[in-house]
Write an enzyme that holds these catalytic residues in place. Structure first.
Site, mmCIF file in Angstrom:
data_model
loop_
_atom_site.group_PDB
_atom_site.id
_atom_site.type_symbol
_atom_site.label_atom_id
_atom_site.label_comp_id
_atom_site.label_asym_id
_atom_site.label_seq_id
_atom_site.Cartn_x
_atom_site.Cartn_y
_atom_site.Cartn_z
ATOM 1 N N CYS A 95 0.841 -1.220 -0.122
ATOM 2 C CA CYS A 95 -0.114 -0.052 -0.012
ATOM 3 C C CYS A 95 0.896 1.165 0.054
ATOM 4 O O CYS A 95 0.711 2.084 -0.749
ATOM 5 C CB CYS A 95 -0.845 0.212 1.444
ATOM 6 S SG CYS A 95 -2.157 1.366 1.098
ATOM 7 N N CYS A 192 -6.723 -3.965 6.827
ATOM 8 C CA CYS A 192 -7.787 -3.180 6.726
ATOM 9 C C CYS A 192 -9.050 -3.688 5.655
ATOM 10 O O CYS A 192 -9.987 -3.774 5.990
ATOM 11 C CB CYS A 192 -7.598 -1.731 6.023
ATOM 12 S SG CYS A 192 -7.087 -1.744 4.289
#
Length: 388
Positions: A95, A192
Protein backbone atom coordinates in the site's frame (compact mmCIF):
# COMPACT_ATOMS: atom_id res chain seq x y z
CA UNK A 1 -5.49 11.85 6.55
CA UNK A 2 -6.50 8.38 7.66
CA UNK A 3 -8.87 9.61 10.35
CA UNK A 4 -6.49 8.64 13.14
CA UNK A 5 -4.67 10.75 15.70
CA UNK A 6 -1.21 10.58 14.06
CA UNK A 7 -2.23 12.05 10.70
CA UNK A 8 -4.41 14.63 12.48
CA UNK A 9 -1.48 15.94 14.52
CA UNK A 10 0.81 15.75 11.47
CA UNK A 11 -1.62 17.99 9.56
CA UNK A 12 -1.85 20.41 12.49
CA UNK A 13 1.94 20.69 12.71
CA UNK A 14 2.17 21.27 8.96
CA UNK A 15 -0.30 24.14 9.32
CA UNK A 16 1.68 25.56 12.27
CA UNK A 17 4.85 25.40 10.14
CA UNK A 18 3.26 27.78 7.66
CA UNK A 19 2.56 25.34 4.84
CA UNK A 20 -0.50 25.51 2.63
CA UNK A 21 -2.15 22.25 3.68
CA UNK A 22 -4.96 20.26 2.07
CA UNK A 23 -6.40 17.22 3.82
CA UNK A 24 -6.88 14.09 1.67
CA UNK A 25 -8.58 10.88 2.75
CA UNK A 26 -8.25 7.77 0.59
CA UNK A 27 -11.34 5.76 -0.32
CA UNK A 28 -9.95 2.28 -0.81
CA UNK A 29 -13.09 0.17 -1.23
CA UNK A 30 -16.40 0.57 -3.03
CA UNK A 31 -17.93 -2.50 -1.39
CA UNK A 32 -19.53 -2.07 2.06
CA UNK A 33 -18.29 -4.64 4.54
CA UNK A 34 -14.97 -5.28 2.82
CA UNK A 35 -13.17 -2.65 4.86
CA UNK A 36 -12.97 -2.93 8.64
CA UNK A 37 -15.79 -1.18 10.49
CA UNK A 38 -15.50 0.81 13.68
CA UNK A 39 -13.27 3.70 14.74
CA UNK A 40 -9.87 2.12 14.20
CA UNK A 41 -8.12 4.86 12.23
CA UNK A 42 -7.61 3.67 8.67
CA UNK A 43 -10.10 3.76 5.83
CA UNK A 44 -13.73 3.33 6.94
CA UNK A 45 -16.61 5.76 6.41
CA UNK A 46 -16.28 6.71 10.08
CA UNK A 47 -12.60 7.45 9.54
CA UNK A 48 -13.39 9.74 6.60
CA UNK A 49 -15.82 11.66 8.81
CA UNK A 50 -13.21 11.96 11.57
CA UNK A 51 -10.65 13.27 9.06
CA UNK A 52 -13.17 15.82 7.76
CA UNK A 53 -13.91 17.06 11.30
CA UNK A 54 -10.20 17.52 11.98
CA UNK A 55 -9.76 19.41 8.69
CA UNK A 56 -12.66 21.68 9.52
CA UNK A 57 -11.15 22.44 12.94
CA UNK A 58 -7.77 23.21 11.34
CA UNK A 59 -9.42 25.37 8.68
CA UNK A 60 -7.98 23.46 5.73
CA UNK A 61 -9.71 22.13 2.59
CA UNK A 62 -10.61 18.44 2.66
CA UNK A 63 -11.10 15.93 -0.15
CA UNK A 64 -11.75 12.20 -0.50
CA UNK A 65 -9.82 10.64 -3.36
CA UNK A 66 -11.09 7.36 -4.77
CA UNK A 67 -8.14 5.00 -5.25
CA UNK A 68 -10.18 1.84 -4.73
CA UNK A 69 -9.46 0.38 -8.17
CA UNK A 70 -5.71 0.81 -7.78
CA UNK A 71 -5.92 -0.55 -4.24
CA UNK A 72 -7.69 -3.71 -5.39
CA UNK A 73 -5.24 -4.34 -8.22
CA UNK A 74 -1.99 -3.46 -6.46
CA UNK A 75 -2.70 -4.55 -2.88
CA UNK A 76 -5.66 -6.94 -2.55
CA UNK A 77 -5.08 -8.94 -5.75
CA UNK A 78 -1.35 -9.07 -5.02
CA UNK A 79 -2.10 -10.36 -1.50
CA UNK A 80 -4.24 -13.18 -2.90
CA UNK A 81 -1.71 -14.10 -5.61
CA UNK A 82 1.16 -14.22 -3.14
CA UNK A 83 -0.67 -16.58 -0.77
CA UNK A 84 -1.70 -18.76 -3.74
CA UNK A 85 2.03 -19.07 -4.53
CA UNK A 86 2.83 -20.16 -0.96
CA UNK A 87 4.29 -16.79 0.03
CA UNK A 88 3.55 -14.44 2.95
CA UNK A 89 3.07 -10.86 1.69
CA UNK A 90 2.94 -7.61 3.64
CA UNK A 91 -0.04 -5.60 2.30
CA UNK A 92 0.95 -2.46 4.24
CA UNK A 93 4.26 -2.37 2.37
CA UNK A 94 2.46 -2.74 -0.96
CA UNK A 95 0.00 0.00 0.00
CA UNK A 96 2.82 2.41 0.82
CA UNK A 97 4.69 1.43 -2.35
CA UNK A 98 1.79 1.46 -4.81
CA UNK A 99 -0.86 3.73 -3.28
CA UNK A 100 0.26 6.30 -0.70
CA UNK A 101 3.64 7.13 -2.20
CA UNK A 102 2.95 6.31 -5.84
CA UNK A 103 -0.66 6.88 -6.96
CA UNK A 104 -1.35 9.51 -4.29
CA UNK A 105 2.02 11.23 -4.59
CA UNK A 106 1.91 11.27 -8.39
CA UNK A 107 -1.54 12.85 -8.35
CA UNK A 108 -0.46 15.40 -5.74
CA UNK A 109 2.60 16.44 -7.77
CA UNK A 110 0.49 16.69 -10.93
CA UNK A 111 -1.83 19.07 -9.08
CA UNK A 112 1.08 21.28 -8.03
CA UNK A 113 1.71 20.14 -4.46
CA UNK A 114 5.26 19.94 -3.16
CA UNK A 115 4.98 17.01 -0.75
CA UNK A 116 2.78 14.41 0.87
CA UNK A 117 2.78 14.67 4.67
CA UNK A 118 1.73 11.62 6.71
CA UNK A 119 1.61 10.62 10.35
CA UNK A 120 4.35 8.00 10.04
CA UNK A 121 7.05 7.94 12.72
CA UNK A 122 10.21 8.31 10.65
CA UNK A 123 12.66 11.03 9.64
CA UNK A 124 13.93 12.38 6.33
CA UNK A 125 17.37 13.99 6.59
CA UNK A 126 19.01 16.15 3.90
CA UNK A 127 22.67 15.37 3.20
CA UNK A 128 25.17 16.51 0.54
CA UNK A 129 24.38 13.30 -1.40
CA UNK A 130 20.62 13.80 -1.18
CA UNK A 131 17.82 12.82 1.15
CA UNK A 132 18.04 9.88 3.52
CA UNK A 133 15.33 7.97 5.38
CA UNK A 134 16.03 7.32 9.08
CA UNK A 135 14.34 5.73 12.05
CA UNK A 136 12.17 7.91 14.26
CA UNK A 137 13.54 9.28 17.52
CA UNK A 138 11.43 6.74 19.38
CA UNK A 139 12.47 3.27 18.21
CA UNK A 140 9.49 1.78 20.05
CA UNK A 141 7.16 3.67 17.69
CA UNK A 142 9.46 3.69 14.66
CA UNK A 143 7.72 3.00 11.33
CA UNK A 144 10.67 3.32 8.98
CA UNK A 145 10.37 -0.40 8.11
CA UNK A 146 7.03 0.05 6.30
CA UNK A 147 8.52 3.07 4.50
CA UNK A 148 11.53 1.09 3.28
CA UNK A 149 9.94 0.89 -0.19
CA UNK A 150 10.39 4.64 -0.76
CA UNK A 151 12.77 5.64 -3.54
CA UNK A 152 15.06 8.65 -3.81
CA UNK A 153 12.49 10.46 -5.98
CA UNK A 154 9.68 9.79 -3.52
CA UNK A 155 11.75 10.86 -0.50
CA UNK A 156 12.20 14.24 -2.19
CA UNK A 157 8.44 14.78 -1.77
CA UNK A 158 7.89 13.29 1.72
CA UNK A 159 7.23 15.13 4.97
CA UNK A 160 6.95 13.31 8.33
CA UNK A 161 6.13 15.87 11.05
CA UNK A 162 6.07 13.25 13.85
CA UNK A 163 9.57 11.87 13.28
CA UNK A 164 11.15 13.62 16.27
CA UNK A 165 8.29 12.99 18.72
CA UNK A 166 9.51 10.79 21.60
CA UNK A 167 6.25 8.91 22.22
CA UNK A 168 2.69 8.30 21.05
CA UNK A 169 1.45 9.52 24.44
CA UNK A 170 2.79 12.98 23.62
CA UNK A 171 0.98 12.95 20.28
CA UNK A 172 -2.30 12.05 21.98
CA UNK A 173 -1.76 14.76 24.60
CA UNK A 174 -1.09 17.30 21.85
CA UNK A 175 -4.24 16.24 20.01
CA UNK A 176 -6.23 16.64 23.21
CA UNK A 177 -4.77 20.12 23.80
CA UNK A 178 -5.72 21.09 20.24
CA UNK A 179 -9.29 19.89 20.80
CA UNK A 180 -9.10 17.09 18.24
CA UNK A 181 -11.79 14.48 18.86
CA UNK A 182 -9.50 11.67 17.66
CA UNK A 183 -7.07 12.19 20.56
CA UNK A 184 -7.90 8.83 22.17
CA UNK A 185 -8.91 6.93 19.05
CA UNK A 186 -7.48 3.37 19.04
CA UNK A 187 -4.61 2.51 16.72
CA UNK A 188 -5.17 0.37 13.64
CA UNK A 189 -3.36 -2.98 13.66
CA UNK A 190 -5.36 -5.33 11.43
CA UNK A 191 -5.35 -5.72 7.66
CA UNK A 192 -7.89 -3.13 6.55
CA UNK A 193 -9.58 -5.21 3.84
CA UNK A 194 -10.15 -8.20 6.14
CA UNK A 195 -13.04 -6.89 8.29
CA UNK A 196 -13.00 -9.47 11.09
CA UNK A 197 -9.24 -10.08 11.23
CA UNK A 198 -9.67 -13.73 10.15
CA UNK A 199 -7.03 -13.89 7.42
CA UNK A 200 -7.31 -17.66 6.99
CA UNK A 201 -11.09 -17.51 6.59
CA UNK A 202 -10.86 -14.56 4.19
CA UNK A 203 -8.33 -16.38 2.02
CA UNK A 204 -10.53 -19.49 1.98
CA UNK A 205 -13.29 -17.42 0.36
CA UNK A 206 -10.92 -16.14 -2.33
CA UNK A 207 -8.76 -19.20 -3.03
CA UNK A 208 -9.64 -22.79 -3.85
CA UNK A 209 -9.16 -24.88 -0.73
CA UNK A 210 -7.54 -28.22 -1.47
CA UNK A 211 -6.81 -30.69 1.39
CA UNK A 212 -3.29 -32.07 1.47
CA UNK A 213 -0.51 -33.63 3.53
CA UNK A 214 1.54 -32.26 6.39
CA UNK A 215 5.05 -33.75 6.35
CA UNK A 216 7.85 -33.72 8.89
CA UNK A 217 11.40 -32.81 7.91
CA UNK A 218 12.12 -36.42 6.89
CA UNK A 219 9.18 -36.51 4.47
CA UNK A 220 6.94 -38.67 6.64
CA UNK A 221 3.24 -37.78 6.69
CA UNK A 222 2.25 -36.57 10.17
CA UNK A 223 -1.09 -34.91 9.48
CA UNK A 224 -3.53 -33.38 7.01
CA UNK A 225 -4.45 -29.80 6.21
CA UNK A 226 -7.55 -28.28 4.60
CA UNK A 227 -5.66 -25.76 2.47
CA UNK A 228 -1.96 -24.85 2.39
CA UNK A 229 -2.74 -21.14 2.01
CA UNK A 230 -3.97 -21.14 5.62
CA UNK A 231 -0.43 -21.67 6.95
CA UNK A 232 2.66 -19.53 7.17
CA UNK A 233 6.31 -20.23 7.99
CA UNK A 234 6.95 -20.16 11.73
CA UNK A 235 3.36 -21.03 12.66
CA UNK A 236 2.95 -23.32 15.68
CA UNK A 237 -0.71 -23.23 16.66
CA UNK A 238 -3.56 -24.87 14.76
CA UNK A 239 -1.44 -27.52 13.00
CA UNK A 240 -3.66 -30.42 14.14
CA UNK A 241 -0.94 -33.02 13.74
CA UNK A 242 -1.98 -36.64 14.05
CA UNK A 243 1.42 -37.80 15.25
CA UNK A 244 3.51 -36.00 17.89
CA UNK A 245 7.26 -35.57 17.56
CA UNK A 246 9.38 -38.34 19.04
CA UNK A 247 11.02 -35.95 21.50
CA UNK A 248 7.66 -34.46 22.49
CA UNK A 249 8.71 -30.95 21.43
CA UNK A 250 6.33 -28.67 19.51
CA UNK A 251 6.69 -28.45 15.75
CA UNK A 252 6.51 -25.40 13.52
CA UNK A 253 5.78 -24.78 9.86
CA UNK A 254 9.14 -24.86 8.06
CA UNK A 255 7.94 -24.41 4.48
CA UNK A 256 4.91 -24.46 2.20
CA UNK A 257 4.93 -26.29 -1.12
CA UNK A 258 2.11 -24.89 -3.27
CA UNK A 259 2.81 -27.11 -6.29
CA UNK A 260 2.47 -30.37 -4.32
CA UNK A 261 0.04 -28.76 -1.84
CA UNK A 262 2.13 -29.87 1.14
CA UNK A 263 3.08 -28.21 4.43
CA UNK A 264 6.39 -29.17 6.05
CA UNK A 265 6.83 -28.98 9.84
CA UNK A 266 9.78 -29.52 12.15
CA UNK A 267 11.54 -28.41 15.36
CA UNK A 268 12.03 -24.77 16.19
CA UNK A 269 15.80 -24.77 15.68
CA UNK A 270 15.27 -25.52 11.99
CA UNK A 271 13.57 -22.13 11.62
CA UNK A 272 16.92 -20.39 12.18
CA UNK A 273 17.99 -18.65 8.97
CA UNK A 274 21.53 -18.00 7.77
CA UNK A 275 20.82 -16.33 4.43
CA UNK A 276 17.97 -14.56 2.65
CA UNK A 277 17.83 -13.36 -0.93
CA UNK A 278 15.31 -11.80 -3.24
CA UNK A 279 14.27 -9.28 -5.86
CA UNK A 280 11.81 -6.39 -6.28
CA UNK A 281 14.47 -4.30 -4.55
CA UNK A 282 14.82 -0.54 -4.26
CA UNK A 283 17.21 1.89 -2.63
CA UNK A 284 16.06 4.73 -0.34
CA UNK A 285 18.49 7.24 -1.82
CA UNK A 286 22.13 6.89 -2.81
CA UNK A 287 23.76 4.29 -0.50
CA UNK A 288 27.10 6.03 -0.91
CA UNK A 289 29.05 2.88 -1.79
CA UNK A 290 29.17 0.08 -4.36
CA UNK A 291 26.28 -2.26 -3.47
CA UNK A 292 27.79 -4.98 -5.67
CA UNK A 293 30.51 -5.37 -3.03
CA UNK A 294 29.73 -6.97 0.34
CA UNK A 295 28.77 -4.35 2.94
CA UNK A 296 27.88 -4.53 6.62
CA UNK A 297 24.31 -3.75 7.60
CA UNK A 298 21.37 -4.75 9.79
CA UNK A 299 18.36 -6.54 8.32
CA UNK A 300 14.79 -6.36 9.62
CA UNK A 301 12.09 -8.68 8.28
CA UNK A 302 8.98 -7.57 10.19
CA UNK A 303 7.60 -4.20 11.24
CA UNK A 304 8.09 -4.86 14.95
CA UNK A 305 11.05 -7.24 14.81
CA UNK A 306 14.52 -6.41 16.06
CA UNK A 307 17.15 -5.83 13.37
CA UNK A 308 19.94 -8.41 13.18
CA UNK A 309 23.57 -7.90 12.08
CA UNK A 310 24.35 -9.07 8.55
CA UNK A 311 26.28 -8.38 5.39
CA UNK A 312 24.74 -7.92 1.96
CA UNK A 313 25.47 -7.39 -1.72
CA UNK A 314 23.66 -7.06 -5.03
CA UNK A 315 24.50 -10.10 -7.16
CA UNK A 316 23.63 -11.34 -10.66
CA UNK A 317 21.19 -14.24 -10.88
CA UNK A 318 23.08 -16.99 -12.64
CA UNK A 319 21.29 -20.31 -12.21
CA UNK A 320 17.92 -21.11 -13.79
CA UNK A 321 16.27 -22.37 -10.60
CA UNK A 322 16.79 -19.03 -8.88
CA UNK A 323 15.67 -17.15 -12.00
CA UNK A 324 12.29 -18.90 -11.84
CA UNK A 325 11.71 -17.44 -8.37
CA UNK A 326 11.73 -13.91 -9.78
CA UNK A 327 8.49 -13.28 -11.61
CA UNK A 328 9.51 -9.79 -12.74
CA UNK A 329 12.31 -10.98 -15.01
CA UNK A 330 14.99 -9.61 -12.69
CA UNK A 331 18.65 -10.16 -13.55
CA UNK A 332 19.98 -9.33 -10.06
CA UNK A 333 19.00 -10.09 -6.49
CA UNK A 334 20.09 -8.91 -3.06
CA UNK A 335 21.80 -11.60 -0.99
CA UNK A 336 22.06 -11.15 2.78
CA UNK A 337 24.21 -13.36 5.02
CA UNK A 338 23.03 -13.29 8.63
CA UNK A 339 25.58 -13.03 11.44
CA UNK A 340 25.39 -16.52 13.00
CA UNK A 341 27.32 -15.47 16.13
CA UNK A 342 24.47 -13.44 17.62
CA UNK A 343 22.64 -14.72 20.72
CA UNK A 344 19.18 -14.64 19.09
CA UNK A 345 18.97 -16.25 15.63
CA UNK A 346 16.70 -14.99 12.88
CA UNK A 347 13.66 -17.28 12.93
CA UNK A 348 10.67 -18.05 10.74
CA UNK A 349 11.48 -16.18 7.55
CA UNK A 350 8.93 -16.74 4.78
CA UNK A 351 9.18 -16.03 1.05
CA UNK A 352 7.10 -12.95 0.25
CA UNK A 353 8.16 -11.03 3.36
CA UNK A 354 9.97 -7.73 2.97
CA UNK A 355 13.54 -7.38 4.21
CA UNK A 356 14.66 -3.82 4.98
CA UNK A 357 18.39 -3.05 5.20
CA UNK A 358 19.72 -0.48 7.67
CA UNK A 359 23.03 1.22 8.36
CA UNK A 360 22.63 2.44 11.92
CA UNK A 361 19.39 4.43 11.91
CA UNK A 362 19.41 4.92 8.15
CA UNK A 363 17.23 2.87 5.79
CA UNK A 364 19.40 1.72 2.88
CA UNK A 365 16.73 -0.10 0.91
CA UNK A 366 14.50 -3.14 0.76
CA UNK A 367 13.70 -6.30 -1.19
CA UNK A 368 11.09 -9.04 -1.27
CA UNK A 369 12.42 -12.35 0.05
CA UNK A 370 12.30 -15.13 -2.54
CA UNK A 371 14.35 -17.73 -0.70
CA UNK A 372 15.75 -18.39 2.74
CA UNK A 373 18.58 -20.78 3.60
CA UNK A 374 18.72 -22.50 6.98
CA UNK A 375 21.51 -21.46 9.34
CA UNK A 376 22.65 -25.06 9.60
CA UNK A 377 23.17 -25.29 5.83
CA UNK A 378 25.13 -22.04 5.79
CA UNK A 379 27.25 -23.17 8.75
CA UNK A 380 28.07 -26.49 7.06
CA UNK A 381 28.93 -24.67 3.84
CA UNK A 382 31.32 -22.35 5.65
CA UNK A 383 33.00 -25.31 7.35
CA UNK A 384 33.51 -26.92 3.94
CA UNK A 385 34.96 -23.67 2.59
CA UNK A 386 37.43 -23.50 5.51
CA UNK A 387 38.38 -27.15 4.95
CA UNK A 388 39.15 -26.48 1.30
Amino acid sequence: MSGGVDSAVAAARAVDAGHEVVGVHLALSRMPGTIRTGSRGCCTIEDAMDARRVSNLLGIPFYVWDLSERFKEDVVDDFIAEYAAGRTPNPCMRCNEKIKFAALLDKAIALGFDAVATGHYAKVIDTPRGRELHRASSWAKDQSYVLGVLTERQLAHCYFPLGDTPSKALVRAEADDRGLQVAQKPDSHDICFIPDGDTRGWLSSHLHREPGEILDETGEVVGRHDGAHGYTVGQRRGLQLGRPAEDGQPRYVLSIRPVSNQVVVGPKHQLAIGRVAGGRFSWAGDPGFDVAEWFDCDVQIRAHADPVPARASLQPILDEERTELHRDGATHEIVVDIDLNQSEPLLGVAPGQTAVLYSGSRVLGQFTIDRAVAAGAISRGRRRERAV
